[in-house]
Structures are given as C-alpha cells and as structure tokens.
Design a protein around this motif. Structure first.
Motif, PDB file in Angstrom:
ATOM      1  N   THR A   3       0.942  -1.109  -0.017  1.00 51.53           N
ATOM      2  CA  THR A   3      -0.154  -0.003  -0.006  1.00 51.53           C
ATOM      3  C   THR A   3       0.812   1.173   0.091  1.00 51.53           C
ATOM      4  OG1 THR A   3      -1.939  -1.196   1.175  1.00 51.53           O
ATOM      5  CG2 THR A   3      -1.624   1.240   1.415  1.00 51.53           C
ATOM      6  N   TYR A  40      -3.706   6.655   2.657  1.00 55.42           N
ATOM      7  CA  TYR A  40      -3.340   5.317   2.142  1.00 55.42           C
ATOM      8  C   TYR A  40      -4.109   4.910   0.906  1.00 55.42           C
ATOM      9  CZ  TYR A  40      -1.419   4.826   6.942  1.00 55.42           C
ATOM     10  OH  TYR A  40      -0.904   5.027   8.123  1.00 55.42           O
ATOM     11  N   PRO A  42      -4.144   1.661  -2.033  1.00 54.52           N
ATOM     12  CA  PRO A  42      -3.582   0.272  -2.767  1.00 54.52           C
ATOM     13  C   PRO A  42      -2.373   0.642  -3.769  1.00 54.52           C
ATOM     14  CG  PRO A  42      -5.779  -0.056  -2.358  1.00 54.52           C
ATOM     15  CD  PRO A  42      -5.583   1.328  -2.143  1.00 54.52           C
ATOM     16  N   MET A 116      -7.203  -3.166   6.262  1.00 55.52           N
ATOM     17  CA  MET A 116      -6.874  -2.070   5.111  1.00 55.52           C
ATOM     18  C   MET A 116      -8.169  -1.577   4.729  1.00 55.52           C
ATOM     19  SD  MET A 116      -3.674  -2.122   4.794  1.00 55.52           S
ATOM     20  CE  MET A 116      -3.673  -0.768   3.443  1.00 55.52           C
TER      21      MET A 116
END
Length: 275
Positions: A3, A40, A42, A116
């Motif tokens: 990430t 954040y 991916p 996540m």
C-alpha cells in the motif's frame, strides 16, 4: 499487496481539502496525525502524477510536506494499534478495538479491528451517520450498507434491531475484515460481498446507508433509489456542507425528499426519504 502511504504535513484546512481530492483518485484510508494526516492507497491503484498534481495545486494555501513510503498488508494492524483510541459517539456508541476495555455506560459497544479498511469510527462522517441512524425506525427493517468498510454501520443496524443487513465493498480486504468484525460483535447474520451497487440485485430495502464521497454518491444515487422501498430512508455522508445543494438537486427527481441535514466540522450528512 503493498500500500502506498503519503505522510502529509499541512494545516487542518489543507489536509481536509487533500483528503477529499485524494479520495477521488483511489486513496481510501486517512489517518489524522499531529502534523497533518497519513493517506493510504492500494499500490496497484496509485497514480503518482495525479497525486502530485493535487498536492501541487493547493500549495498556494500554505506549506505542504509529503513523505512517500510503502507498507505491507501484514503490518497494518500494528500501525493501527499504536494510533487507535476508542471513540465515543454521544451516549449512543463506543467503538473500540478488541484490545480495549468495553464502556458499559453507552447503549452499544462495537468492536472493530481494522485491516486495510476505512471505518474505525474516528471520522466525522461516521459520527454523523451513527447519530442519524438512531433517529430512524430500524427495528425489524432491512438495511443495505453501501461501501461497508469495516462493517461498523452494518453492526449498529443489527444491534438496533434490524431484521436483515447486507453490506458490500469494492475492496476485498474490507469484505474480509467485515466478516471478521461481525464475529467479534455477534453479528454473524450480516452478509457481506465484494462489488459495487451495480452488482447488487434489484432488491428493495427499508434503509440504505452510503458513507462514501460526493462523486460516487452522485453517480450512484439512482441505483440507491431503485433499491429503496417507498417510504424508506437513505442516509448519505462523505461530503462537505457546500456539496449539499448539488446532492439535493440530484435527489429530488428520484423522489428522495430531505428530512434532515446535519454537519460536523464542515462534513455533512443527509437523511432522505423516498416518496
């Protein structure tokens, strides 16, 4: 899967703007810090040029310092455990991790161990949604949780007496995390699946919850209305107070009538009812 993490140092005004803008290009988790925030995304969805363009666009408002890094999925829980404090939403709900002690003084105790997934309860939009939910006739009703994240709103719905709750999210980690959190809260009857609203069958619900962002809400409003019983309620959040007029303008032709609008530190929530 790795990430991308952006550690951003800036004023609160700037970080709120960047949060909204970065949310449009794949960033789905934001964490407040003493100097600004961490964002954040991916790694496979990270668009470096788009992120840099957004940050450069707002430098005229003040200094913005950015440090980029990558973190692995398995390190995420450790990151949260060092920063994650319980949050209490008035006398309604206490949202905590499994390593925190319960608070017996609130109506509902919700356990969330985030991976996540967005949705620890710390964001203003979650507070707005939860408070609005306590004003709805949820007992005995069916509830659809759009972009469920960690499953917080789904679990609150069940604990408020909902008959059936279904949530979905485009992020497979969110689905995995929601199922795990369901077991922690005794909410195994809630169902979760990966996908978008367009993957959901045309089944009508009494309540639809959508805490996402303005552009997605605008694109999907008609789909929410299709999956809402006449007289049913739609709760929307994830946008700023100045976005309320455009959302109401899009809602009206769909037979969605405003019942209440609330805000918290410029974030907003709409409670709509289908005519």
């Amino acid at each position: 899967m790795a990430t991308k993490q952006l550690s951003i140092s800036a004023t609160v005004e700037i970080t709120e703007i960047l949060m909204a803008e970065l949310g449009e290009i794949g960033f789905d988790i934001f964490e407040d810090t003493d100097s600004g925030m961490k964002a954040y995304c991916p790694l496979e969805n990270y668009d470096a040029s788009a992120a840099h363009e957004i940050i450069t666009r707002y430098r005229f408002l003040g200094p913005i310092d950015v440090v980029e890094s990558e973190i692995e999925k398995q390190n995420w829980n450790a990151v949260w455990e060092t920063n994650y404090d319980p949050i209490r939403i008035s006398d309604h709900v206490n949202i905590r991790a499994s390593f925190h002690e319960p608070d017996p003084s609130v109506a509902l105790d919700i356990v969330i161990n985030p991976k996540m997934s967005f949705g620890t309860g710390h964001h203003e939009t979650t507070t707005l949604m939860v408070k609005a939910m306590f004003l709805l006739p949820i007992e005995g009703k069916t509830v659809l949780d759009v972009g469920t994240g960690t499953g917080i709103l789904a679990f609150i719905s069940l604990k408020l007496g909902a008959d059936r709750v279904h949530g979905f999210d485009i992020d497979p980690w969110s689905v995995e995390n929601s199922i795990e959190n369901a077991a922690l809260n005794g909410c195994e009857s809630a169902t979760f699946q990966e996908g978008t609203i367009c993957n959901e069958p045309l089944v009508a619900y009494d309540v639809v919850l959508a805490n996402i962002n303005r552009n997605i809400l605008l694109n999907e409003l008609s789909e929410y209305a299709l999956r809402l019983h006449a007289g049913g309620h739609l709760l929307l959040s994830g946008f700023y107070a100045e976005d309320i007029p455009i959302l109401l303008e899009a809602s009206s032709p769909l037979g969605l009538q405003l019942e209440e609008k609330t805000s918290l530190r410029n974030w907003a929530c709409l409670r709509l009812r289908k005519a």
